[in-house]
Scaffold this motif. Structure first.
Motif, short mmCIF file in Angstrom:
data_model
loop_
_atom_site.label_atom_id
_atom_site.label_comp_id
_atom_site.label_asym_id
_atom_site.label_seq_id
_atom_site.Cartn_x
_atom_site.Cartn_y
_atom_site.Cartn_z
N ILE A 1 0.84 -1.20 0.00
CA ILE A 1 0.00 0.00 0.00
C ILE A 1 0.87 1.25 0.00
N TRP A 2 1.88 1.27 0.86
CA TRP A 2 2.75 2.44 0.95
C TRP A 2 3.50 2.69 -0.35
N GLN A 3 3.92 1.63 -1.02
CA GLN A 3 4.74 1.79 -2.22
C GLN A 3 3.93 2.20 -3.44
N HIS A 4 2.70 1.71 -3.59
CA HIS A 4 1.97 1.89 -4.84
C HIS A 4 0.75 2.81 -4.75
N MET A 5 0.39 3.24 -3.56
CA MET A 5 -0.83 4.03 -3.41
C MET A 5 -0.77 5.33 -4.21
N GLY A 6 0.30 6.09 -4.06
CA GLY A 6 0.40 7.37 -4.74
C GLY A 6 0.49 7.23 -6.25
N TYR A 7 1.24 6.23 -6.71
CA TYR A 7 1.41 6.04 -8.15
C TYR A 7 0.12 5.60 -8.80
N ASP A 8 -0.60 4.66 -8.18
CA ASP A 8 -1.87 4.19 -8.75
C ASP A 8 -2.93 5.27 -8.72
N ALA A 9 -2.81 6.21 -7.78
CA ALA A 9 -3.80 7.29 -7.69
C ALA A 9 -3.74 8.23 -8.89
N ILE A 10 -2.64 8.23 -9.64
CA ILE A 10 -2.52 9.10 -10.81
C ILE A 10 -3.64 8.80 -11.81
N ILE A 11 -3.95 7.52 -11.99
CA ILE A 11 -4.99 7.13 -12.95
C ILE A 11 -6.34 7.70 -12.52
N TYR A 12 -6.62 7.59 -11.24
CA TYR A 12 -7.92 8.07 -10.76
C TYR A 12 -7.98 9.60 -10.75
N LEU A 13 -6.87 10.25 -10.48
CA LEU A 13 -6.85 11.72 -10.56
C LEU A 13 -7.08 12.19 -11.99
N ALA A 14 -6.53 11.46 -12.96
CA ALA A 14 -6.77 11.82 -14.36
C ALA A 14 -8.24 11.62 -14.72
N ALA A 15 -8.86 10.56 -14.20
CA ALA A 15 -10.29 10.35 -14.46
C ALA A 15 -11.14 11.42 -13.80
N ILE A 16 -10.75 11.83 -12.60
CA ILE A 16 -11.49 12.90 -11.92
C ILE A 16 -11.36 14.22 -12.67
N ALA A 17 -10.18 14.48 -13.23
CA ALA A 17 -9.97 15.73 -13.96
C ALA A 17 -10.84 15.83 -15.21
N SER A 18 -11.30 14.69 -15.73
CA SER A 18 -12.13 14.70 -16.95
C SER A 18 -13.62 14.87 -16.66
N ILE A 19 -14.00 14.96 -15.38
CA ILE A 19 -15.42 15.13 -15.03
C ILE A 19 -15.85 16.56 -15.38
N ASP A 20 -17.03 16.70 -15.92
CA ASP A 20 -17.58 18.00 -16.32
C ASP A 20 -17.75 18.89 -15.08
N PRO A 21 -17.10 20.06 -15.00
CA PRO A 21 -17.22 20.93 -13.82
C PRO A 21 -18.63 21.45 -13.59
N THR A 22 -19.45 21.48 -14.65
CA THR A 22 -20.82 21.98 -14.48
C THR A 22 -21.64 21.08 -13.56
N LEU A 23 -21.26 19.81 -13.46
CA LEU A 23 -21.97 18.92 -12.55
C LEU A 23 -21.79 19.37 -11.10
N TYR A 24 -20.56 19.77 -10.76
CA TYR A 24 -20.31 20.25 -9.41
C TYR A 24 -21.00 21.60 -9.17
N GLU A 25 -21.00 22.45 -10.18
CA GLU A 25 -21.64 23.75 -10.03
C GLU A 25 -23.14 23.59 -9.82
N ALA A 26 -23.77 22.69 -10.58
CA ALA A 26 -25.21 22.46 -10.41
C ALA A 26 -25.51 21.86 -9.04
N ALA A 27 -24.66 20.95 -8.59
CA ALA A 27 -24.87 20.35 -7.27
C ALA A 27 -24.70 21.38 -6.16
N LYS A 28 -23.74 22.30 -6.34
CA LYS A 28 -23.53 23.35 -5.34
C LYS A 28 -24.73 24.28 -5.28
#
Length: 321
Positions: free
Chosen positions: A190-217
Motif C-alpha cells: 500500500i505504501w509503495q503503490h498508493m500514490g502512483y496508482d492514484a494518478i490514474i484516478y486523478l486523471a479520471a477525476i480531472a475529466s469530469i464536467d465541472p458543471t456537474l459540481y456547479e449544479a450540485a452546489k
C-alpha cells in the motif's frame, strides 16, 4: 437496350481495388514517427513475453540440458500429476490465494480514496507536496523497499522495536513470525503503490464536467455528497477496469518482495507459486517441474481475469473487451 446502374447510398463511396491497402499505407506513413517509437515495445514483448512461450514445452517433457528441448523425453502430464498430488500444492494455493486476495481487498481501495480526498484539497502547494511524497516510493526498487522494511523491523536496531523498547516491551522479530508476514507485505505494498496508482484516478477525476459540481452546489449539496454522487460514479468505469487488471494479477504475485522478506520460518504463510518455481527451477535445477507449476499459475491467473471481466460486465456494463 437499356443499362441499369446501381447507386450507392448517400454518403458512401464506391471502393476501388487496392483502396484498403492504400489506406493502411497512408496511415502508416502519417503515423510513422509514433510507430518508430513503438518498435522497442514490440521487440520487448516479442523477446520476453511471446518468445518464452516456446519453452513451455518442457513442462510436458523430462527436460535435459544436453539433449535440448526437442530431444528430451516426452512425459505428458506427469509433472502436473506430481505437483497436484504432492504435499506442497494446497499450501502454495492457499498462500497465493490469501496473499493476493488480501492485497486486492486492502490495497485496491486506498488509491481511490487517496485520489478522491486529494482532489478536495484546495491548496495547490499542499496538494503538490502530498502528491510528490506519495509518488516517491513507487520509484524505489523492490530491493530498496525490502531493505528498508528489514532495517525498520530489525529486532536489534530497528526503529519499530526501538519504540517498543521505549515503552517497556520486549522487541519482536517480526519477519520471523508467520502471523506478521502478510500484514507487513500488504502494508508495504500500500505504501509503495498508493500514490502512483492514484494518478490514474486523478486523471479520471480531472475529466469530469465541472458543471456537474456547479449544479450540485447550487442545489445545496455538500462536498461529501458531491464526492458520493458525482466523483465516485463518474470514475466508476476506470475503477472497474483497474479492478479487472488487479484481479487478473492476483495470482501473479511478484516473487521479488516475498523472496527478500520470507524465510524458512515463514514458509507456511509466505511461500507462493512464484517463489516455489524459483526454488525448484533455479536452485534445484528441476526445470520441467518448475515450468509445469508456472504454467498452472498462469492458467489460474487467466481464469481470475475472465471471472473479474464477467463480474465487471454484469455489475457495471464495462470491461476490457
Amino acid at each position: 437496350m437499356q443499362t441499369t446502374s446501381t447507386e450507392l447510398p448517400a454518403g458512401r463511396k464506391r471502393k476501388t481495388p487496392g483502396s484498403g491497402l492504400s489506406s493502411v499505407w497512408r496511415h502508416i506513413v502519417r503515423d510513422r514517427q509514433l510507430l518508430i517509437l513503438f518498435i522497442p515495445c514490440i521487440i520487448f514483448f516479442v523477446l520476453f513475453r511471446y518468445g518464452p512461450i516456446y519453452g513451455l514445452i518442457i513442462a510436458f517433457k523430462d527436460y535435459n540440458v544436453y539433449q535440448g528441448i526437442m530431444g528430451s523425453e516426452w512425459v505428458g502430464l506427469e509433472h502436473f500429476r506430481r505437483f497436484f498430488e504432492g504435499p506442497d500444492f494446497w499450501l502454495l494455493f492457499r498462500n497465493t490465494l490469501l496473499l493476493g486476495l488480501f492485497t486486492l481487498l486492502w490495497a485496491f481501495p486506498f488509491p481511490i480514496l487517496f485520489a478522491v480526498l486529494l482532489n478536495e484539497v484546495r491548496s495547490i502547494r499542499f496538494k503538490k507536496t502530498i502528491q510528490t511524497f506519495s509518488y516517491l516510493p513507487a520509484f524505489l526498487s523492490v530491493v530498496i523497499v525490502s531493505s528498508m522494511i528489514i532495517d525498520f523491523l530489525s529486532p536489534t536496531h530497528g526503529l519499530v522495536n526501538e519504540v517498543i523498547k521505549f515503552f517497556g516491551f520486549e522487541p519482536k522479530y517480526f519477519l520471523a513470525s508467520s502471523e506478521w508476514f502478510r500484514t507487513i507485505y500488504i502494508s508495504s505494498d500500500i505504501w509503495q503503490h498508493m500514490g502512483y496508482d492514484a494518478i490514474i484516478y486523478l486523471a479520471a477525476i480531472a475529466s469530469i464536467d465541472p458543471t456537474l459540481y456547479e449544479a450540485a452546489k447550487v442545489d445545496g449539496a455538500s462536498r461529501f455528497h458531491m464526492m458520493r454522487y458525482i466523483t465516485i460514479p463518474s470514475i466508476m468505469p476506470t475503477i472497474l477496469i483497474m479492478f479487472i487488471l488487479k484481479s487478473g494479477a492476483m495470482f501473479r504475485i511478484g516473487y521479488e518482495k516475498v523472496l527478500l522478506l520470507y524465510s524458512p520460518m515463514t514458509y507456511d504463510v509466505a511461500d507462493v507459486f512464484s517463489t516455489y518455481v524459483y526454488r525448484k527451477g533455479l536452485l534445484e535445477t528441476n526445470y520441467s517441474y518448475a515450468a509445469a507449476v508456472g504454467l498452472f499459475e498462469s492458467l489460474i491467473a487467466l481464469v481470475m481475469l475472465l471471472i473479474s471481466q464477467f463480474i465487471s460486465k454484469r455489475a457495471g456494463g464495462r470491461g476490457l473487451w
